[in-house]
Design a protein around this motif. Sequence first.
Motif, PDB file in Angstrom:
ATOM      1  N   ILE A  70     -44.800 -36.424 -16.617  1.00 22.70           N
ATOM      2  CA  ILE A  70     -46.014 -35.632 -16.446  1.00 22.70           C
ATOM      3  C   ILE A  70     -46.768 -35.501 -17.774  1.00 22.70           C
ATOM      4  O   ILE A  70     -48.003 -35.558 -17.818  1.00 22.70           O
ATOM      5  CB  ILE A  70     -45.673 -34.249 -15.877  1.00 22.70           C
ATOM      6  CG1 ILE A  70     -45.155 -34.383 -14.432  1.00 22.70           C
ATOM      7  CG2 ILE A  70     -46.892 -33.325 -15.915  1.00 22.70           C
ATOM      8  CD1 ILE A  70     -44.623 -33.096 -13.850  1.00 22.70           C
ATOM      9  N   ALA A  71     -46.028 -35.331 -18.861  1.00 19.49           N
ATOM     10  CA  ALA A  71     -46.653 -35.134 -20.172  1.00 19.49           C
ATOM     11  C   ALA A  71     -47.100 -36.439 -20.814  1.00 19.49           C
ATOM     12  O   ALA A  71     -47.821 -36.408 -21.825  1.00 19.49           O
ATOM     13  CB  ALA A  71     -45.694 -34.407 -21.104  1.00 19.49           C
ATOM     14  N   ALA A  72     -46.695 -37.578 -20.258  1.00 15.58           N
ATOM     15  CA  ALA A  72     -47.004 -38.872 -20.872  1.00 15.58           C
ATOM     16  C   ALA A  72     -48.501 -39.084 -21.133  1.00 15.58           C
ATOM     17  O   ALA A  72     -48.872 -39.552 -22.216  1.00 15.58           O
ATOM     18  CB  ALA A  72     -46.443 -40.007 -20.013  1.00 15.58           C
ATOM     19  N   PRO A  73     -49.399 -38.755 -20.182  1.00 19.69           N
ATOM     20  CA  PRO A  73     -50.834 -38.941 -20.476  1.00 19.69           C
ATOM     21  C   PRO A  73     -51.316 -38.154 -21.690  1.00 19.69           C
ATOM     22  O   PRO A  73     -52.140 -38.653 -22.465  1.00 19.69           O
ATOM     23  CB  PRO A  73     -51.514 -38.448 -19.187  1.00 19.69           C
ATOM     24  CG  PRO A  73     -50.490 -38.632 -18.121  1.00 19.69           C
ATOM     25  CD  PRO A  73     -49.186 -38.322 -18.792  1.00 19.69           C
ATOM     26  N   THR A  74     -50.806 -36.943 -21.862  1.00 17.83           N
ATOM     27  CA  THR A  74     -51.190 -36.147 -23.031  1.00 17.83           C
ATOM     28  C   THR A  74     -50.707 -36.795 -24.318  1.00 17.83           C
ATOM     29  O   THR A  74     -51.443 -36.861 -25.314  1.00 17.83           O
ATOM     30  CB  THR A  74     -50.609 -34.725 -22.923  1.00 17.83           C
ATOM     31  OG1 THR A  74     -51.075 -34.116 -21.719  1.00 17.83           O
ATOM     32  CG2 THR A  74     -51.021 -33.883 -24.117  1.00 17.83           C
ATOM     33  N   VAL A  75     -49.475 -37.287 -24.307  1.00 19.42           N
ATOM     34  CA  VAL A  75     -48.916 -37.946 -25.494  1.00 19.42           C
ATOM     35  C   VAL A  75     -49.718 -39.202 -25.831  1.00 19.42           C
ATOM     36  O   VAL A  75     -50.069 -39.441 -26.999  1.00 19.42           O
ATOM     37  CB  VAL A  75     -47.434 -38.295 -25.275  1.00 19.42           C
ATOM     38  CG1 VAL A  75     -46.889 -39.086 -26.467  1.00 19.42           C
ATOM     39  CG2 VAL A  75     -46.609 -37.035 -25.048  1.00 19.42           C
ATOM     40  N   VAL A  76     -50.028 -40.001 -24.811  1.00 19.46           N
ATOM     41  CA  VAL A  76     -50.809 -41.219 -25.028  1.00 19.46           C
ATOM     42  C   VAL A  76     -52.194 -40.876 -25.569  1.00 19.46           C
ATOM     43  O   VAL A  76     -52.711 -41.554 -26.474  1.00 19.46           O
ATOM     44  CB  VAL A  76     -50.922 -42.028 -23.717  1.00 19.46           C
ATOM     45  CG1 VAL A  76     -51.898 -43.195 -23.882  1.00 19.46           C
ATOM     46  CG2 VAL A  76     -49.558 -42.560 -23.312  1.00 19.46           C
ATOM     47  N   TYR A  77     -52.797 -39.815 -25.034  1.00 21.50           N
ATOM     48  CA  TYR A  77     -54.118 -39.400 -25.504  1.00 21.50           C
ATOM     49  C   TYR A  77     -54.072 -38.995 -26.980  1.00 21.50           C
ATOM     50  O   TYR A  77     -54.957 -39.364 -27.764  1.00 21.50           O
ATOM     51  CB  TYR A  77     -54.637 -38.230 -24.670  1.00 21.50           C
ATOM     52  CG  TYR A  77     -55.881 -37.596 -25.256  1.00 21.50           C
ATOM     53  CD1 TYR A  77     -57.136 -38.192 -25.088  1.00 21.50           C
ATOM     54  CD2 TYR A  77     -55.797 -36.418 -26.010  1.00 21.50           C
ATOM     55  CE1 TYR A  77     -58.274 -37.622 -25.647  1.00 21.50           C
ATOM     56  CE2 TYR A  77     -56.927 -35.846 -26.570  1.00 21.50           C
ATOM     57  CZ  TYR A  77     -58.159 -36.456 -26.378  1.00 21.50           C
ATOM     58  OH  TYR A  77     -59.275 -35.908 -26.942  1.00 21.50           O
ATOM     59  N   GLU A  78     -53.054 -38.237 -27.366  1.00 20.19           N
ATOM     60  CA  GLU A  78     -52.950 -37.792 -28.751  1.00 20.19           C
ATOM     61  C   GLU A  78     -52.754 -38.981 -29.693  1.00 20.19           C
ATOM     62  O   GLU A  78     -53.317 -39.014 -30.797  1.00 20.19           O
ATOM     63  CB  GLU A  78     -51.786 -36.798 -28.908  1.00 20.19           C
ATOM     64  CG  GLU A  78     -51.998 -35.471 -28.198  1.00 20.19           C
ATOM     65  CD  GLU A  78     -53.186 -34.692 -28.732  1.00 20.19           C
ATOM     66  OE1 GLU A  78     -53.490 -34.830 -29.920  1.00 20.19           O
ATOM     67  OE2 GLU A  78     -53.802 -33.942 -27.945  1.00 20.19           O
ATOM     68  N   ILE A  79     -51.969 -39.967 -29.267  1.00 22.89           N
ATOM     69  CA  ILE A  79     -51.777 -41.166 -30.090  1.00 22.89           C
ATOM     70  C   ILE A  79     -53.090 -41.927 -30.232  1.00 22.89           C
ATOM     71  O   ILE A  79     -53.476 -42.347 -31.330  1.00 22.89           O
ATOM     72  CB  ILE A  79     -50.694 -42.075 -29.467  1.00 22.89           C
ATOM     73  CG1 ILE A  79     -49.329 -41.379 -29.510  1.00 22.89           C
ATOM     74  CG2 ILE A  79     -50.626 -43.408 -30.203  1.00 22.89           C
ATOM     75  CD1 ILE A  79     -48.236 -42.132 -28.776  1.00 22.89           C
ATOM     76  N   ALA A  80     -53.793 -42.094 -29.107  1.00 25.15           N
ATOM     77  CA  ALA A  80     -55.063 -42.823 -29.129  1.00 25.15           C
ATOM     78  C   ALA A  80     -56.102 -42.083 -29.975  1.00 25.15           C
ATOM     79  O   ALA A  80     -56.839 -42.703 -30.753  1.00 25.15           O
ATOM     80  CB  ALA A  80     -55.577 -43.017 -27.705  1.00 25.15           C
ATOM     81  N   ALA A  81     -56.162 -40.760 -29.839  1.00 23.79           N
ATOM     82  CA  ALA A  81     -57.139 -39.978 -30.601  1.00 23.79           C
ATOM     83  C   ALA A  81     -56.872 -40.064 -32.099  1.00 23.79           C
ATOM     84  O   ALA A  81     -57.809 -40.006 -32.914  1.00 23.79           O
ATOM     85  CB  ALA A  81     -57.106 -38.526 -30.148  1.00 23.79           C
ATOM     86  N   TYR A  82     -55.612 -40.199 -32.459  1.00 24.80           N
ATOM     87  CA  TYR A  82     -55.266 -40.333 -33.883  1.00 24.80           C
ATOM     88  C   TYR A  82     -55.644 -41.716 -34.421  1.00 24.80           C
ATOM     89  O   TYR A  82     -56.060 -41.854 -35.577  1.00 24.80           O
ATOM     90  CB  TYR A  82     -53.771 -40.088 -34.077  1.00 24.80           C
ATOM     91  CG  TYR A  82     -53.317 -40.240 -35.513  1.00 24.80           C
ATOM     92  CD1 TYR A  82     -53.627 -39.275 -36.467  1.00 24.80           C
ATOM     93  CD2 TYR A  82     -52.587 -41.358 -35.909  1.00 24.80           C
ATOM     94  CE1 TYR A  82     -53.221 -39.408 -37.789  1.00 24.80           C
ATOM     95  CE2 TYR A  82     -52.179 -41.503 -37.229  1.00 24.80           C
ATOM     96  CZ  TYR A  82     -52.494 -40.529 -38.160  1.00 24.80           C
ATOM     97  OH  TYR A  82     -52.097 -40.677 -39.471  1.00 24.80           O
ATOM     98  N   LEU A  83     -55.531 -42.742 -33.583  1.00 23.49           N
ATOM     99  CA  LEU A  83     -55.791 -44.110 -34.030  1.00 23.49           C
ATOM    100  C   LEU A  83     -57.268 -44.483 -33.999  1.00 23.49           C
ATOM    101  O   LEU A  83     -57.726 -45.292 -34.808  1.00 23.49           O
ATOM    102  CB  LEU A  83     -55.007 -45.098 -33.161  1.00 23.49           C
ATOM    103  CG  LEU A  83     -53.483 -45.023 -33.247  1.00 23.49           C
ATOM    104  CD1 LEU A  83     -52.867 -45.996 -32.242  1.00 23.49           C
ATOM    105  CD2 LEU A  83     -53.006 -45.348 -34.655  1.00 23.49           C
ATOM    106  N   VAL A  84     -58.017 -43.917 -33.056  1.00 22.91           N
ATOM    107  CA  VAL A  84     -59.405 -44.340 -32.831  1.00 22.91           C
ATOM    108  C   VAL A  84     -60.286 -44.289 -34.078  1.00 22.91           C
ATOM    109  O   VAL A  84     -61.040 -45.236 -34.341  1.00 22.91           O
ATOM    110  CB  VAL A  84     -60.035 -43.517 -31.685  1.00 22.91           C
ATOM    111  CG1 VAL A  84     -61.555 -43.601 -31.707  1.00 22.91           C
ATOM    112  CG2 VAL A  84     -59.519 -44.030 -30.349  1.00 22.91           C
ATOM    113  N   PRO A  85     -60.254 -43.209 -34.893  1.00 21.07           N
ATOM    114  CA  PRO A  85     -61.165 -43.171 -36.056  1.00 21.07           C
ATOM    115  C   PRO A  85     -60.988 -44.342 -37.016  1.00 21.07           C
ATOM    116  O   PRO A  85     -61.932 -44.705 -37.720  1.00 21.07           O
ATOM    117  CB  PRO A  85     -60.799 -41.834 -36.726  1.00 21.07           C
ATOM    118  CG  PRO A  85     -60.266 -40.993 -35.627  1.00 21.07           C
ATOM    119  CD  PRO A  85     -59.507 -41.949 -34.757  1.00 21.07           C
ATOM    120  N   GLY A  86     -59.803 -44.933 -37.054  1.00 15.88           N
ATOM    121  CA  GLY A  86     -59.562 -46.034 -37.976  1.00 15.88           C
ATOM    122  C   GLY A  86     -59.829 -47.402 -37.392  1.00 15.88           C
ATOM    123  O   GLY A  86     -59.599 -48.421 -38.056  1.00 15.88           O
TER     124      GLY A  86
END
Length: 230
Positions: free
Chosen positions: A67-83
């Motif tokens: 259930i929490a997997a989408p949130t974890v994936v979102y946080e990883i993506a949000a951290y990577l996107v600016p770079g």
Amino acid sequence: MQELRERVLVSLLACGAAIGTCFVFSKDLVVFLEAPVADAGVRFLQLSPGEFFFTTLKTAGYSGLLIAAPTVVYEIAAYLVPGLTKSERQFLAPVVAGSSILFYLGLLFSYEILTPAALNFFVDYANGAVESLWSIDQYFEFVCILMLSTGLSFQVPVIQVMLGQLGLVTSGAMLSQWRWVVVGATIAAAVLTPSTDPFTQALLAIPLVGLYMGGALAVKAIEGRKQSIA
């Protein structure tokens, strides 16, 4: 580093909240996961003190992480996107979304089709010889491993698209290897499915081949788009 710590903390809190919520409803989850053989006359037993309690902990843990997997994936993506560059950001969003959708489709396929087929094979095979009295802990290990392995195997098109986008493999090379894909899907199905009957293995092997071909066609479409832009 501060942003990374914050995103890790949010991910951990999301996982903790999801697992805690699932534990509150763990008995309902157990009944839900028993449904594939609910009408087959199977009886579940706890063979040692506390076995059912620890089974509910496992069930809550697995379910909460899913259930929490989408949130974890979102946080990883949000951290990577600016770079990332603009083209890399445009590529990342559909890959993350597609990966999540395919994973949950794999879980649904396993729960609705693959798991009942595998379990009913064992019940039918034992019919008339022994009574089906199953350990609740071993049953949930069987179901969770089968569902998780199926969800992961549904990631094949995502891997293909990533390889194609990076230019490491072309769609023509993917399509030309279809014979080996059939052999590989058959072997993978034999390894991933806990049951040994050919019918259950075929139920997983056929979608794997279809997913591979779909991934190859998606790579072909991406190649065509790149050529039209160029």
